[in-house]
Design an enzyme around this catalytic site. Structure first.
Site, PDB file in Angstrom:
ATOM      1  N   GLU A 163      37.238  67.687   0.717  1.00 58.05           N
ATOM      2  CA  GLU A 163      38.448  67.624  -0.126  1.00 58.05           C
ATOM      3  C   GLU A 163      38.197  66.782  -1.385  1.00 58.05           C
ATOM      4  OE1 GLU A 163      42.191  68.143   2.877  1.00 58.05           O
ATOM      5  OE2 GLU A 163      40.818  66.481   3.328  1.00 58.05           O
ATOM      6  N   GLU A 187      38.856  69.706  10.724  1.00 54.72           N
ATOM      7  CA  GLU A 187      40.050  69.022  11.232  1.00 54.72           C
ATOM      8  C   GLU A 187      40.647  69.712  12.456  1.00 54.72           C
ATOM      9  OE1 GLU A 187      39.762  67.833   6.876  1.00 54.72           O
ATOM     10  OE2 GLU A 187      39.290  69.566   8.125  1.00 54.72           O
TER      11      GLU A 187
END
Ligand code: T1G
Length: 689
Positions: free
Chosen positions: A104, A124
């Site tokens: 990210e 995740e």
């Protein structure tokens, strides 16, 4: 040098993260990065920025150990807003894995350059989460939702080559990634080129995404983060970027607080803690294992030999005579054939693996092996004579291991003159599939032998857990408590399908009765008889010859070899008769009651195992049950589950059960009572999660 440092090369500020071992984005790193970006933007001599990192990983994500704790500013989304909002172009120089928040960070940059060996992913989902810092919004906009969604759904990283193809990376180089990134940053600054606005969010992309999402929701099995991921990614087609970010953040924070994610984060750290061997330092090196031998070509021996062949290690499979040896080799070939038919193995690969398994008759064939694993009949006399024989033929320094699932290892080792080279390596059936390996450490065994067995376990693709010697070690010792609880429940009023439904409802793939029918009820029967133990229902079923699937009948009926059992009125009548003979008035149980009566005694035995030092940490017990007994990982394992229920609650339930059954062994173990009184959990015994 701090965790984040800046070096200005010509007019490019190279901001370098150095937070070993994996540059996790803990609070200090976020603060360092935010300060560096602000400073570089304020520095007139700087026209562009590069974000780089030291070590094997670029950034392995947010610091998982911070989740659930009070937030420390800047949050990751705020930091990424600063990077994305930087007036000067920022380029990511990715030299290793860029995972989760690490990817990210790279996505918030104007461009990304990586080394060939780099890997990029958003894992995740494996932690019961979704990306929480822009991943669900920036990745689909960059590569399209139909490519981005599967990356987030599987959590598996992609290679640099694949990422370049997707348009996730701008450049892949074999070296000097920082220099190349600096050049690109300068070019972007000079040309004032904006963010590549290749609009990948087309109608075709949306339709392809929706088809994938529908498939994923069908397979979600109640995991809350799958619908959350669908909702977050779907928002890229309907909401402006900032609103999409808000949707992602709301969903992410809900999932961080969810019990499933807490359990999966516990498992993440427990899997890493289990590798640390108490009292054995990093200076103890494993012995070299270039070849192996396996004694016994039965189901377990054959499966263990396949593990070695699958790992490319030559192995001699030894039997006492040709016929059982041929059977064993044929069974192995048949298992490989199934994989070839399924397309998960090529015929060449099968041939290569079969070539690594050399059949032989007689123990002398083990003379050159670096390690010998005995997987013969579970009888002490048989084991001792094999080890006495091996002691004569095996070379000095060879490791001698037994695959026994409950016999005393020191007694086996005493049959040799080299107990320092003898330990237990307990594989689980089918050995070529099950991940768990209990490495049984005795008082006599040398430290480097334990270290070697653990390292070899990993080479064989297993999750090795070091346990102490004792009846049933960790897994089977606790399983015995669940088996006894099943028997108690059946006599008290529950029926096999009710007991199994309680456990499958909890997340196990199979309940205890169906599992016994699959394994064969006669195995437990023989072991009980050998130890002088009785189980009225289980014994009666075996006396009737109902050994389970292999006899078409056990706790259930299996017409024409069906795999799924059907309720059997005759078995249910037999159970009712036994209750009556014992003067028990049968009663009904709720699923919650059944679950507590099955799992509480297991947890209690887990506490005794910790007291005895048979397991080093509660997390080790959780890893044993998740990798060997199908305990659902999203429930964290028996000891983590007990903490989520509350040890005071479990202690009370156990005391009541002990009073009801008159079985003193069900009284709460001292450790459990102590922690319950302290209002603490097993988790308080270890630091990390
Ligand atoms: N946070 C905290 N500690 C971590 C960590 C992390 N992200 N990753 C690794 N460690 C620790 C680990 O506990 C161990 O510690 C040591 O580093 C070495 O790890 C907002 C929500 C990178 C492939 O899921 O997959 O970002 O035991 O033994 O085998 O969207 O670690 O030595 O004390 O595993 O070489 C997403 C997790 C987070 C990646 C390296 N990221 N890490 O494997 O070493 S969530 C992940 C890994 C997130 C954002 C979200 C692997 C690795 P210790 P290791 P390795």
């Amino acid at each position: 040098m701090g965790l984040v440092s800046t070096t200005v090369l010509r007019d490019v500020a190279v901001v370098t993260i150095d937070n070993p071992p994996v540059n996790a984005l803990g609070a200090a790193v976020r603060q360092g990065l935010a300060a560096a970006v602000a400073q570089a933007n304020a520095d007139a001599g700087v026209t562009a920025l590069v974000i780089a990192a030291e070590g094997k990983a670029f950034i392995a994500g947010a610091d998982i150990s911070e989740f659930g704790k009070p937030p420390v500013a800047p949050s990751l989304p705020d930091l990424l807003d600063a990077i994305a909002g930087s007036s000067k172009p920022v380029v990511a120089a990715i030299q290793g894995v860029a995972l989760g928040g690490g990817l990210e960070v790279a996505l918030a940059c104007r461009a990304r350059v990586a080394l060939t060996a780099a890997k990029l992913g958003l894992p995740e989902i494996k932690l019961g989460l979704i990306p929480g810092a822009g991943g669900t919004q920036r990745l689909p906009r960059l590569i399209g939702a139909a490519k981005a969604f599967p990356m987030m759904l599987s959590g598996e990283p992609v290679s640099a080559g694949q990422a370049l193809e997707y348009g996730l990376l701008d450049e892949v180089v074999s070296e000097n990634v920082v220099a190349v990134a600096s050049q690109l940053a300068e070019t972007l600054a000079a040309t004032g080129a904006g963010r590549t606005a290749a609009d990948r969010l087309t109608e075709a992309d949306r339709e392809a995404f929706e088809a994938l999402a529908a498939e994923a929701l069908k397979k979600a099995e109640g995991a809350p983060n799958v619908p959350a991921l669908v909702e977050a990614v779907r928002s890229v087609f309907s909401l402006p970027f900032a609103e999409g970010l808000a949707v992602e953040r709301r969903l992410f924070l809900e999932l961080v607080a969810d019990e499933r994610s807490k359990a999966l984060r516990h498992v993440f750290f427990a899997e890493r803690e289990v590798a640390k061997l108490p009292g054995i330092g990093p200076e103890v090196k494993p012995r070299e294992i270039l070849s192996a031998a396996v004694i016994g070509a039965g189901t377990m021996g054959g499966g263990i030999a396949m593990c070695f062949a699958n790992a490319g290690i030559p192995v001699t499979l030894i039997e006492t005579a040709q016929a059982p040896l041929d059977n064993g080799m044929n069974r192995i070939a048949a298992i490989y054939d199934i994989s070839v038919q399924r397309g998960s193995l090529t015929p060449d690969a099968k041939a290569r693996r079969m070539a690594l398994i050399k059949p032989a008759v007689g123990l002398t064939a083990a003379a050159k092996a670096d390690i010998v694993i005995e997987a013969a009949f579970e009888e002490m006399g048989v084991k001792q004579s094999i080890f006495t024989g091996l002691d004569k033929v095996a070379k000095p320094g060879a490791i001698l291991a037994s695959n026994t699932s409950y016999l005393d290892i020191p007694t086996i080792a005493a049959a040799t003159g080299r107990p320092q080279d003898v330990l237990g390596m307990h594989f689980f059936s089918p050995a070529n599939v099950m991940k768990l390996l209990e490495v049984v450490r005795t008082k006599e065994v040398a430290d480097d032998v334990v270290v070697t067995a653990v390292a070899l376990g990993r080479r064989l693709g297993k999750v090795p857990v070091v346990v102490g010697n004792g009846f049933g070690f960790v897994g089977n010792r606790m399983l015995e408590q669940r088996t006894r609880a099943t028997e108690r429940l059946l006599v008290a009023g529950a029926l096999p399908h009710e007991i199994d439904a309680a456990l499958t409802g909890f997340g196990f793939k199979m309940g205890p009765c169906a599992m016994a029918d699959l394994a064969g009820n006669d195995i437990g029967w023989r072991s009980r008889k050998a130890r002088g133990l009785k189980a009225s229902v289980a014994d009666a079923i075996c006396e009737a010859g109902w050994f389970g699937q292999k006899t078409g009948r056990g706790y259930y009926l299996y017409p024409q070899g069906a795999r799924a059992g059907q309720r059997d009125p005759e078995v249910e009548a037999l159970i009712a008769r036994i209750s009556a003979e014992k003067g028990v008035t049968r009663r009904s149980f709720t699923s919650e009651e059944i679950l507590a009566r099955l799992l509480d005694p297991m947890v209690n035995e887990g506490a005794r195992i910790l007291e005895a030092g048979i397991a080093a940490r509660p997390g080790d017990i959780d890893i044993v049950w998740i990798n060997g007994y199908n305990w659902p990982a999203w429930r964290g394992g028996p000891m983590f589950w007990a903490d989520s229920v509350g040890l005071d609650v479990i202690a009370k339930r156990l005391s009541a059960l002990a009073a009801e059954t008159g079985d003193k062994a069900l009284e709460p173990a001292p450790l459990l009572q102590f922690l319950a009184a302290e209002r603490k959990g097993f988790g308080s015994l270890t630091s990390k999660s």
